[in-house]
Structure formats: C-alpha cells, structure tokens
Motif scaffolding. Structure first.
Motif, PDB file in Angstrom:
ATOM      1  N   ALA A 167     -46.765  22.846 -69.696  1.00 10.18           N
ATOM      2  CA  ALA A 167     -46.294  24.233 -69.770  1.00 10.18           C
ATOM      3  C   ALA A 167     -46.233  24.871 -68.398  1.00 10.18           C
ATOM      4  O   ALA A 167     -46.918  24.453 -67.464  1.00 10.18           O
ATOM      5  CB  ALA A 167     -47.225  25.047 -70.672  1.00 10.18           C
ATOM      6  N   TYR A 168     -45.395  25.916 -68.317  1.00  9.73           N
ATOM      7  CA  TYR A 168     -45.417  26.837 -67.176  1.00  9.73           C
ATOM      8  C   TYR A 168     -46.345  27.972 -67.587  1.00  9.73           C
ATOM      9  O   TYR A 168     -46.150  28.563 -68.654  1.00  9.73           O
ATOM     10  CB  TYR A 168     -44.019  27.379 -66.895  1.00  9.73           C
ATOM     11  CG  TYR A 168     -43.016  26.280 -66.622  1.00  9.73           C
ATOM     12  CD1 TYR A 168     -43.008  25.604 -65.405  1.00  9.73           C
ATOM     13  CD2 TYR A 168     -42.090  25.903 -67.601  1.00  9.73           C
ATOM     14  CE1 TYR A 168     -42.105  24.580 -65.170  1.00  9.73           C
ATOM     15  CE2 TYR A 168     -41.184  24.883 -67.366  1.00  9.73           C
ATOM     16  CZ  TYR A 168     -41.200  24.222 -66.150  1.00  9.73           C
ATOM     17  OH  TYR A 168     -40.309  23.205 -65.911  1.00  9.73           O
ATOM     18  N   LEU A 169     -47.324  28.278 -66.741  1.00 15.28           N
ATOM     19  CA  LEU A 169     -48.348  29.250 -67.127  1.00 15.28           C
ATOM     20  C   LEU A 169     -48.201  30.531 -66.297  1.00 15.28           C
ATOM     21  O   LEU A 169     -48.245  30.480 -65.061  1.00 15.28           O
ATOM     22  CB  LEU A 169     -49.735  28.613 -66.885  1.00 15.28           C
ATOM     23  CG  LEU A 169     -50.951  29.397 -67.338  1.00 15.28           C
ATOM     24  CD1 LEU A 169     -50.936  29.607 -68.858  1.00 15.28           C
ATOM     25  CD2 LEU A 169     -52.234  28.655 -66.941  1.00 15.28           C
ATOM     26  N   ALA A 305     -34.035  25.337 -64.349  1.00 17.40           N
ATOM     27  CA  ALA A 305     -33.818  24.279 -65.355  1.00 17.40           C
ATOM     28  C   ALA A 305     -35.185  23.828 -65.876  1.00 17.40           C
ATOM     29  O   ALA A 305     -35.718  22.797 -65.463  1.00 17.40           O
ATOM     30  CB  ALA A 305     -33.071  23.111 -64.719  1.00 17.40           C
ATOM     31  N   PRO A 306     -35.782  24.606 -66.789  1.00 18.55           N
ATOM     32  CA  PRO A 306     -37.128  24.285 -67.262  1.00 18.55           C
ATOM     33  C   PRO A 306     -37.160  23.024 -68.123  1.00 18.55           C
ATOM     34  O   PRO A 306     -36.167  22.703 -68.777  1.00 18.55           O
ATOM     35  CB  PRO A 306     -37.519  25.514 -68.086  1.00 18.55           C
ATOM     36  CG  PRO A 306     -36.232  26.124 -68.505  1.00 18.55           C
ATOM     37  CD  PRO A 306     -35.233  25.810 -67.441  1.00 18.55           C
ATOM     38  N   GLY A 345     -33.847  25.900 -75.405  1.00 23.01           N
ATOM     39  CA  GLY A 345     -34.315  25.085 -76.537  1.00 23.01           C
ATOM     40  C   GLY A 345     -35.785  24.703 -76.409  1.00 23.01           C
ATOM     41  O   GLY A 345     -36.215  23.648 -76.877  1.00 23.01           O
ATOM     42  N   LEU A 346     -36.576  25.570 -75.756  1.00 17.59           N
ATOM     43  CA  LEU A 346     -38.012  25.302 -75.578  1.00 17.59           C
ATOM     44  C   LEU A 346     -38.806  26.490 -76.136  1.00 17.59           C
ATOM     45  O   LEU A 346     -38.333  27.628 -76.072  1.00 17.59           O
ATOM     46  CB  LEU A 346     -38.332  25.154 -74.082  1.00 17.59           C
ATOM     47  CG  LEU A 346     -37.771  23.913 -73.396  1.00 17.59           C
ATOM     48  CD1 LEU A 346     -37.735  24.104 -71.880  1.00 17.59           C
ATOM     49  CD2 LEU A 346     -38.648  22.707 -73.758  1.00 17.59           C
ATOM     50  N   PRO A 347     -40.011  26.245 -76.650  1.00 15.04           N
ATOM     51  CA  PRO A 347     -40.776  27.373 -77.210  1.00 15.04           C
ATOM     52  C   PRO A 347     -41.491  28.209 -76.142  1.00 15.04           C
ATOM     53  O   PRO A 347     -41.648  27.781 -75.002  1.00 15.04           O
ATOM     54  CB  PRO A 347     -41.791  26.696 -78.130  1.00 15.04           C
ATOM     55  CG  PRO A 347     -41.797  25.264 -77.770  1.00 15.04           C
ATOM     56  CD  PRO A 347     -40.628  24.949 -76.901  1.00 15.04           C
TER      57      PRO A 347
END
Ligand SMILES: C[S@@+](CC[C@H](N)C(=O)[O-])C[C@H]1O[C@@H](n2cnc3c(N)ncnc32)[C@H](O)[C@@H]1O
Length: 411
Positions: A167-169, A305-306, A345-347
């Motif tokens: 994850a990115y926090l 671009a995660p 398309g990511l939570p």
C-alpha cells in the motif's frame, strides 16, 4: 462575577477536570494539578512552604500565574496547564539542578517515589519558587506537540483484516509521522474472551491492549502488515523527525510518570533512524493545512501510475476542525478516493480514530471512535469498528471488524 473572574474560574475548573481525568491514569499529574489548585485558590501556601521560608516568593508568583492562566490567546482552558506541565517535565529531563528534588517523583527519569508521599507538595512548590518566572516565560512560547505511537494500530489492524499486501500510506495531521511506521512496531490485542492477536514486525512486545468484543483471527502473513511503498504525512505544524531537538520536545509533552510511553516514543525515533539507512521508504511529513490542501496533498503524494491500494489515516486530528471544515475535508477525500479507485481499479482504505464531536456520546470520557471508510471501484462503505482510550491502552470493539472481514476477497 466580572469577565476576568469568570474566565479565571473556568480555568480553575479545567485544572480540576484535568486532575480528575488524570487521577487513575497519571497520579503525578493529578497531584501536580491538585497542589496548583490549592495554591492558587488559597492566598496562603502550605505550612511546610511557610516554614521553608518560601511564602513571600510564592505569593508574588501567584499573581503572575493567575495572569498567565487568564491570557486570551490560549486555544482552550487546558492549554496553559499542559504547557506548564511540559516545560517542567523538560527541565526535569534536562537535569536542571533547580528542580532536582522532583526527579525522585518522575518515573520517566527513573524516579521511584509516589506523589502521594507527604514530601511531594513541598518539593513541588520549592521547585516552582525557583523556576516559576522562567517556567511561565518558556510555557508562553511552548507548542504542545504529541505523536502517540500506540495509534499506529488504527490503520494496521484494518489493513491486516483486509489482507492488504502492499500500500501507499498517507496520514492527515501526522505531527512527526511516527505512526507511518506501524507495521514495524508490535501490537498485541488481548480480548477478554479469546486468544491474544499480535500484529507488526517488531520482535519484542511493545503495545499490549486489553479489549472487549470479537477480534477476527488473522492469517500469519497478514499480521506483519502490508509492504509500504510510500510513507507521507501532512500537518499544519509538521514536527521534523530529523531534528534531534524534536525527540526532546515530544518527550517533554509525555506525562512524567508514564515511562512506557516515553520508551515507545524513543523506539519510534530509533526505528526512523534505522530505516533511513536502509532502502525502504522513510516517513516524510510536509506542511499542509486542511481542509484547504486536501486534494493537492493526495494528488501530489500519490504516483501517477499506482500499483497498490492507498491507506489513508488520521488520529486525533479532526478534533481541531470545526464542523464546516470537517465536512469539507470529508467531501474532498470522498471525491478524490471515488475517482481514484475508478480510474486505477485499486481499493482505498481511510482509517480514522477521533474523539466524539460535540453532542455525540462516547462510552467513556475522552475515548475515540475507531472507524473506516472503504472505496472499491467507486463503491463506498463506512464501518464503525469500536471505541478506544485516546492513548489506545484499552479498546471496545463492536460487530464492525467482522463486517470489515466480509469485504475481503478478490476485487
Ligand atoms: C493531537 S495531534 C495528533 C498527532 C498525531 N496524529 C497523533 O495521533 O499522535 C493533532 C495534529 O493535528 C495537526 N493539525 C491541527 N489542525 C490542522 C489542520 N487544519 N491542518 C493540518 N494539520 C492540523 C496539529 O498540528 C497536530 O500535529
């Protein structure tokens, strides 16, 4: 009563409120407050101080303390009280000879004596007589800063329940940003009925939290927490983790009979120094004011671009926002997260730990509500996990953790 008299009366009432709140939790600060109230309300000082020849000095200080408490610039009635306590603690930690006697009562510097011992009141007023004017001056410009490292669990637990792998926090109102390292700490939840659940990667036990309500079983891989690809915090007054003075300021703001909290804080700084030497992402906190900067902060912190979900969190931060600003912050996060999850398309998980707002009730005075917002492909859910002591020394979970668990699964 005139306006000054009313304000003064209210400030003394806050001393009493603080003393009552602190009684079971910090006997030292409860005792300091009580002796201060007795001294301020009474023109006379305690007999022992009289015998020690301190009466004149203390009587002249008294009016300056009252003027200090009555200053209009304080953000709330407790502000001046907490500043005085922090500067006094700083003097004790720094080994200031003028407050030498107090060291015996401050467990954060190895003191073993109890503030309920008869000698405490005299030691306190003697120290006060020596440093009183300097204490008032330094307290005037002191900024109360805190970074409560127990609160890192508030994002780590839902991340483990959802089995988020990477994850990115991001953190709002991050202070020094030490909670951005929570997966490297160790938290053990001890349910009243059930087996303990441990989270985090530190070897030794650090935070042990008795709790009520059901805690879901976690798979071993999830208890280590996600791989964090970015650690970014924002705060209106960021505390610089890389300035050696920061650790001493935050230490002084911890209550003087809570060595465990001080130890946890020092571990947090040690962890930051250690991680700076390795390739992993270190925490960075930038200056941002919310709600104005919400979308800019999120847009600039996240990569274009995660390749992993976002975990956003805040702890004891929205208490500083009025209702209008809180609504603006929530609206901006909601809009950003909704669009981001649809586009990539990511939570997105937003974990929060905040005291009850005015008019809301909490199960215990001062406790914080623990809740999460989730977005997945634009679909939003809010789930209440429970309530906990503001320093997360105890928690009460409701059915929300099971509901959160049910969201787990393939996207
Ligand atoms: C009680 S501290 C909590 C710090 C940290 N989250 C913790 O739990 O230890 C509240 C933090 O919110 C920050 N803050 C208050 N109002 C803010 C605002 N409007 N924008 C950004 N930060 C703010 C303060 O500077 C402070 O660092």
């Amino acid at each position: 009563m005139n306006q000054d008299g009313t304000r003064h009366h209210e400030r003394l009432l806050s001393f009493t409120t603080m003393a009552n709140f602190a009684r079971g939790y910090s006997p030292l600060y409860a005792a300091i407050m009580q002796h201060m109230i007795a001294w301020i309300q009474d023109d006379q000082v305690i007999d022992e101080a009289h015998n020690a020849g301190l009466t004149g000095r203390l009587a002249s200080l008294r009016s300056r303390v009252m003027a200090f408490l009555d200053r209009p610039e304080w953000t709330n009635d407790l502000d001046p009280v907490l500043r005085l306590a922090a500067v006094l603690h700083r003097m004790v930690i720094d080994g200031d000879e003028r407050v030498e006697g107090l060291r015996n009562f401050y467990r954060t510097v190895g003191g073993k004596r109890s503030p309920s011992e008869p000698g405490f009141a005299l030691t306190l007023v003697r120290a006060f007589a020596r440093v009183g004017d300097e204490l008032l001056e330094r307290a005037g410009s002191w900024v109360i800063q805190s970074n409560e490292t127990a609160r890192g669990l508030i994002w780590l637990l839902p991340a483990a329940v959802l089995q988020i792998e990477a994850a990115y926090l991001l953190e709002l109102g991050a202070s020094a940003g030490l909670n951005l390292y929570a997966e490297h700490r160790s938290y053990t939840l001890e349910p009243a009925d059930g087996s303990p659940v441990s989270l985090g990667r530190a070897g030794a036990k650090q935070f042990v939290i008795p709790c009520t309500g059901a805690v879901p079983e976690l798979v071993p891989a999830a208890t280590a927490g996600p791989e964090i690809l970015l650690r970014r915090g924002a705060d209106a007054s960021p505390v610089d983790l890389d300035n050696p003075e920061t650790e001493r300021i935050l230490a002084a703001c911890i209550w003087g009979d809570q060595p465990h909290r001080l130890q946890r804080l020092r571990e947090g700084f040690a962890l930051h120094r250690e991680l700076l030497k390795t390739a992993g992402p270190a925490a960075k906190v930038e200056r941002r004011v919310f709600p104005e900067d919400t979308q800019t902060f999120l847009a600039e912190a996240l990569p274009a671009a995660p390749r992993a979900p976002v975990i956003l969190f805040d702890t004891y931060f929205t208490a500083y926002l009025n209702d209008v600003d809180l609504r603006a912050l929530e609206r901006d996060v909601r809009e950003f997260a909704h669009t981001w999850t649809l586009r990539h398309g990511l939570p997105w998980l937003w974990a929060r730990f905040e005291p009850a707002r005015a008019g809301e009730s909490s199960p215990h005075t001062g406790w914080c509500r623990w809740f999460v917002d989730t977005w997945s492909r634009g679909r939003h859910r809010r789930i209440e996990l429970g309530w906990a002591h503001p320093h997360l020394v105890r928690a009460e979970f409701g059915p929300g953790l099971a509901e959160l668990e049910s969201l787990r699964g393939p996207e």
